[in-house]
Design an enzyme around this catalytic site. Structure first.
Site, PDB file in Angstrom:
ATOM      1  N   ASP A  82     -77.884  31.279 -28.145  1.00  0.00           N
ATOM      2  CA  ASP A  82     -78.614  29.801 -28.137  1.00  0.00           C
ATOM      3  C   ASP A  82     -80.155  30.757 -27.748  1.00  0.00           C
ATOM      4  O   ASP A  82     -80.949  29.692 -28.040  1.00  0.00           O
ATOM      5  CB  ASP A  82     -78.493  29.122 -26.670  1.00  0.00           C
ATOM      6  CG  ASP A  82     -77.381  28.581 -26.419  1.00  0.00           C
ATOM      7  OD1 ASP A  82     -76.151  28.545 -27.119  1.00  0.00           O
ATOM      8  OD2 ASP A  82     -76.562  27.991 -25.731  1.00  0.00           O
ATOM      9  N   GLY A 123     -70.530  31.709 -23.137  1.00  0.00           N
ATOM     10  CA  GLY A 123     -69.780  32.097 -24.095  1.00  0.00           C
ATOM     11  C   GLY A 123     -70.059  33.163 -24.954  1.00  0.00           C
ATOM     12  O   GLY A 123     -70.430  34.717 -24.164  1.00  0.00           O
ATOM     13  N   ARG A 176     -66.169  31.060 -17.524  1.00  0.00           N
ATOM     14  CA  ARG A 176     -67.491  30.468 -16.733  1.00  0.00           C
ATOM     15  C   ARG A 176     -67.576  30.024 -15.688  1.00  0.00           C
ATOM     16  O   ARG A 176     -68.262  29.235 -14.879  1.00  0.00           O
ATOM     17  CB  ARG A 176     -67.425  28.721 -17.632  1.00  0.00           C
ATOM     18  CG  ARG A 176     -67.724  29.578 -19.179  1.00  0.00           C
ATOM     19  CD  ARG A 176     -68.285  28.102 -19.784  1.00  0.00           C
ATOM     20  NE  ARG A 176     -68.480  28.394 -21.484  1.00  0.00           N
ATOM     21  CZ  ARG A 176     -70.070  28.626 -21.108  1.00  0.00           C
ATOM     22  NH1 ARG A 176     -71.027  28.709 -20.992  1.00  0.00           N
ATOM     23  NH2 ARG A 176     -70.371  28.878 -23.669  1.00  0.00           N
ATOM     24  N   LYS A 213     -77.345  37.915 -21.845  1.00  0.00           N
ATOM     25  CA  LYS A 213     -76.236  37.308 -23.191  1.00  0.00           C
ATOM     26  C   LYS A 213     -76.925  35.897 -23.332  1.00  0.00           C
ATOM     27  O   LYS A 213     -77.069  34.923 -22.227  1.00  0.00           O
ATOM     28  CB  LYS A 213     -75.986  38.085 -22.678  1.00  0.00           C
ATOM     29  CG  LYS A 213     -74.163  37.107 -23.647  1.00  0.00           C
ATOM     30  CD  LYS A 213     -73.584  36.353 -22.701  1.00  0.00           C
ATOM     31  CE  LYS A 213     -73.219  34.927 -23.030  1.00  0.00           C
ATOM     32  NZ  LYS A 213     -72.809  34.304 -22.399  1.00  0.00           N
ATOM     33  N   THR A 214     -77.610  35.568 -24.303  1.00  0.00           N
ATOM     34  CA  THR A 214     -77.093  34.305 -25.454  1.00  0.00           C
ATOM     35  C   THR A 214     -77.010  34.209 -26.268  1.00  0.00           C
ATOM     36  O   THR A 214     -78.585  34.350 -26.533  1.00  0.00           O
ATOM     37  CB  THR A 214     -77.237  32.463 -23.630  1.00  0.00           C
ATOM     38  OG1 THR A 214     -76.948  31.873 -24.730  1.00  0.00           O
ATOM     39  CG2 THR A 214     -79.040  33.150 -23.862  1.00  0.00           C
ATOM     40  N   ASP A 226     -77.771  31.039 -16.524  1.00  0.00           N
ATOM     41  CA  ASP A 226     -77.243  30.315 -15.808  1.00  0.00           C
ATOM     42  C   ASP A 226     -76.228  31.873 -14.345  1.00  0.00           C
ATOM     43  O   ASP A 226     -76.318  31.695 -13.661  1.00  0.00           O
ATOM     44  CB  ASP A 226     -76.294  29.254 -15.822  1.00  0.00           C
ATOM     45  CG  ASP A 226     -76.870  28.044 -15.688  1.00  0.00           C
ATOM     46  OD1 ASP A 226     -78.188  27.485 -15.182  1.00  0.00           O
ATOM     47  OD2 ASP A 226     -75.728  27.091 -16.024  1.00  0.00           O
TER      48      ASP A 226
HETATM   49  P1  FBP Z   1     -73.961  30.784 -23.354  1.00  0.00           P
HETATM   50  O1  FBP Z   1     -75.063  30.275 -22.800  1.00  0.00           O
HETATM   51  O2  FBP Z   1     -72.374  31.114 -22.301  1.00  0.00           O
HETATM   52  O3  FBP Z   1     -74.607  31.819 -24.057  1.00  0.00           O
HETATM   53  O4  FBP Z   1     -72.627  29.783 -24.764  1.00  0.00           O
HETATM   54  C1  FBP Z   1     -73.890  29.264 -25.529  1.00  0.00           C
HETATM   55  C2  FBP Z   1     -72.658  28.725 -26.018  1.00  0.00           C
HETATM   56  O5  FBP Z   1     -72.284  29.287 -26.962  1.00  0.00           O
HETATM   57  C3  FBP Z   1     -73.562  27.310 -26.906  1.00  0.00           C
HETATM   58  O6  FBP Z   1     -73.967  27.234 -28.259  1.00  0.00           O
HETATM   59  C4  FBP Z   1     -71.958  26.230 -27.181  1.00  0.00           C
HETATM   60  O7  FBP Z   1     -73.074  25.112 -26.567  1.00  0.00           O
HETATM   61  C5  FBP Z   1     -71.771  26.342 -25.591  1.00  0.00           C
HETATM   62  O8  FBP Z   1     -71.418  28.139 -25.855  1.00  0.00           O
HETATM   63  C6  FBP Z   1     -69.767  25.908 -25.947  1.00  0.00           C
HETATM   64  O9  FBP Z   1     -69.573  26.445 -24.733  1.00  0.00           O
HETATM   65  P2  FBP Z   1     -67.517  26.534 -24.648  1.00  0.00           P
HETATM   66  O10 FBP Z   1     -67.442  28.606 -25.145  1.00  0.00           O
HETATM   67  O11 FBP Z   1     -67.065  26.880 -23.376  1.00  0.00           O
HETATM   68  O12 FBP Z   1     -66.923  26.190 -25.840  1.00  0.00           O
END
Ligand code: FBP
Length: 529
Positions: free
Chosen positions: A200, A76, A140, A197-198, A171
């Site tokens: 979260d 993300g 992803r 990066k994230t 991951d």
């Molecule tokens: P990452 O762990 O890849 O950084 O993404 C986190 C996130 O933003 C979460 O908070 C959310 O649940 C998810 O991505 C949403 O994913 P998508 O972009 O596939 O809808």
């Protein structure tokens, strides 16, 4: 206009990263891992035990070799990603102007399919201090099958890459370590280096003080939450239920609560620890609503973390059963549920029942992140209040989901500066031919000039966990620690925030102005130092 001004922002570079041709690399003692040493060591025989590398400025100059580097975004969006690329691009160019940077298109699948774009100065200048990942896109795809690993190796060889920089979460960094081991096993000299990066905030441990993107995302959400607080206290007629992103951990909800002082914040990790049922969470919220109503306050703000549903024990059981039942595509999945799970299923609103049954990910599992937990909670609260003895107050709920809004904003000064430094560290680790390392910058509570650059073996952050039914090596996800200073600060204040007028209005992210306003770092980092 504003973007042009923002592009001019110059991150202050940590002193040890200013002159890249005069740096030294000090090694720590060998590292180990977070658990399950035997299995981790056998999977990563060439990477296990490598030392932490601390980078410092030096008086001696080293050779300035030209490098070919590939870079990829994985997962993300998170604000600051473009600045990692800017830092990397500038660094390899400063080390040798003949260096080249290739961006893999659309995430890790770009490496597998050899889809790339050579990045030139004008490409990079266009995204300086800008949010999003649109320069090269993200995805992803996980590079895990033999065919994917083999194709990635062919790409690395074809482009004669010195290194591939993987900008991703836990991951993606785990996969980066697998790729690094595979390259070594197959005689490929391309290094693989990760960048944390994230939004979260769950890629966090003794080495990683915070992942990039968390700060900007929380500042965006906090602005919106405090705007809603002000609207709520002005109109005095709505209860706002706000779901915040954070797929597995509640760090975002905690940070936003510390920033904005809402009336109620659910922390998933506490729910799990106390084995709270959905009914208990709903009752606690109702209790607050009833007491506030006695004070003539029929309004309020409640924060709910995205991952809550999996922390509620009976919901976890229900989702687990549904995942295995739905995989068999039955005509009547409900009849196959255990009586306990059936009872839970029947207790939740119809719209959420439908989401559980119809919304599935590519593996056939329930799309937990798509479940409208804010609706589940607000509708359950509404039902409970109808039966609450003696309750005569009004209850008008409004539901919100803040997620994507915070992932691609112009990075805060903290994220812009942090990411630019991370890009420079990644370039140095590549120059040093280190592989299986994560580029890091520490000491983040200090001014950026004092930040400490280093490289940490990704394997040292791993343990074995069950994923999709199999035991796998993974970077241990960080959840909210109920003994941490941040959680305790929140826990000590929440009673007051429930009933006193305590809303904290933070306004929007400030990019220009006094440092005390523009350079705030995340509260959880400040508190835990
Ligand atoms: P990452 O762990 O890849 O950084 O993404 C986190 C996130 O933003 C979460 O908070 C959310 O649940 C998810 O991505 C949403 O994913 P998508 O972009 O596939 O809808």
């Amino acid at each position: 206009m504003i973007d042009e001004e923002r592009k001019k922002y110059k991150p202050t570079i940590p002193k040890d990263l200013i002159n890249l041709s005069a740096v030294s690399f000090a090694k720590s003692d060998p590292t180990s891992c977070m658990g399950d040493q035997e299995q981790i060591q056998s999977q990563f025989s060439s990477l296990f035990g490598e030392p932490i590398i601390k980078i410092s400025s030096d008086t001696q100059k080293s050779d300035s070799i030209s490098m070919k580097i590939g870079v990829v975004f994985s997962g993300g969006q998170a604000s600051g990603g473009h600045n990692v690329i800017c830092g990397l691009f500038d660094a390899i160019g400063e080390m040798n102007p003949k260096s080249e940077l290739f961006g893999f298109i659309g995430g890790p699948s770009g490496i597998v399919e050899n889809q790339y774009k050579k990045l030139e100065k004008e490409d990079v200048d266009f995204v300086r201090n800008m949010g999003g990942f649109d320069l090269i896109g993200s995805g992803r795809t996980k590079i895990e099958t033999d065919d994917q690993l083999k194709s990635s190796l062919e790409t690395a060889k074809k482009l004669k890459l010195d290194a591939i920089i993987v900008i991703g979460g836990d991951d993606s960094n785990t996969n980066a370590a697998f790729l690094a081991q595979y390259f070594l096993d197959n005689g490929c000299t391309t290094s693989v280096i990760g960048v944390p990066k994230t939004i979260d905030g769950d890629l966090r441990n003794d080495q990683v003080e915070i992942s990039f993107g968390f700060d900007t995302a929380c500042k965006c959400y906090s602005e919106m939450i405090s705007n809603i607080e002000r609207d709520a206290i002005s109109a005095k007629k709505y209860y706002h239920f706000i779901k915040l992103m954070g797929r597995s951990a509640s760090h975002i909800a905690l940070e936003c609560a510390l920033n904005t002082h809402p009336n109620f914040t659910v922390i998933g990790e506490e729910v799990k620890e106390k084995k709270m049922t959905l009914d208990q969470i709903v009752s606690d919220i109702c209790d607050m609503i009833v007491k506030r109503s006695e004070m003539d306050h029929n309004f309020g703000v409640v924060l709910i973390p995205e991952g809550l549903i999996e922390f509620i024990p009976e919901m976890e059981v229900l989702i687990g059963e549904l995942n295995s039942i739905l995989a068999k595509n039955p005509t009547d999945p409900i009849s196959d549920l255990s009586s306990e799970a059936k009872k839970t299923f029947q207790s939740i609103p119809k719209s959420i029942q439908d989401q559980l049954l119809l919304d599935r990910d590519p593996h056939g599992n329930v799309q937990v992140s798509h479940i409208s937990t804010e609706k589940l909670i607000s509708q359950s609260v509404k039902e409970k209040l109808k039966q609450w003895e003696g309750y005569k107050g009004k209850f008008s709920p409004v539901e919100h989901f803040f997620g994507y809004e915070g992932r691609a904003a112009f990075p805060s000064n903290f994220d812009a500066t942090y990411c630019y430094a991370l890009g420079r560290v990644a370039a140095l680790l590549a120059k040093k031919k280190l592989t299986g390392y994560m580029a890091l910058v520490k000491n983040l509570t200090k001014k950026s000039v004092e930040w400490v650059p280093c490289g940490v073996p990704i394997v040292s952050m791993m343990n074995m966990e069950i994923r999709k039914g199999k035991s796998k090596p993974v970077i241990r996800k960080s959840l909210v620690d109920l003994n941490s200073k941040s959680f305790k600060t929140f826990a000590n204040s929440r009673e007051e925030w429930m009933f006193e007028p305590c809303y904290n209005y933070v306004g929007s992210i400030q990019y220009f102005g006094p440092e005390s306003v523009t350079d705030q770092i995340p509260k959880i980092v400040q508190l835990e130092g």
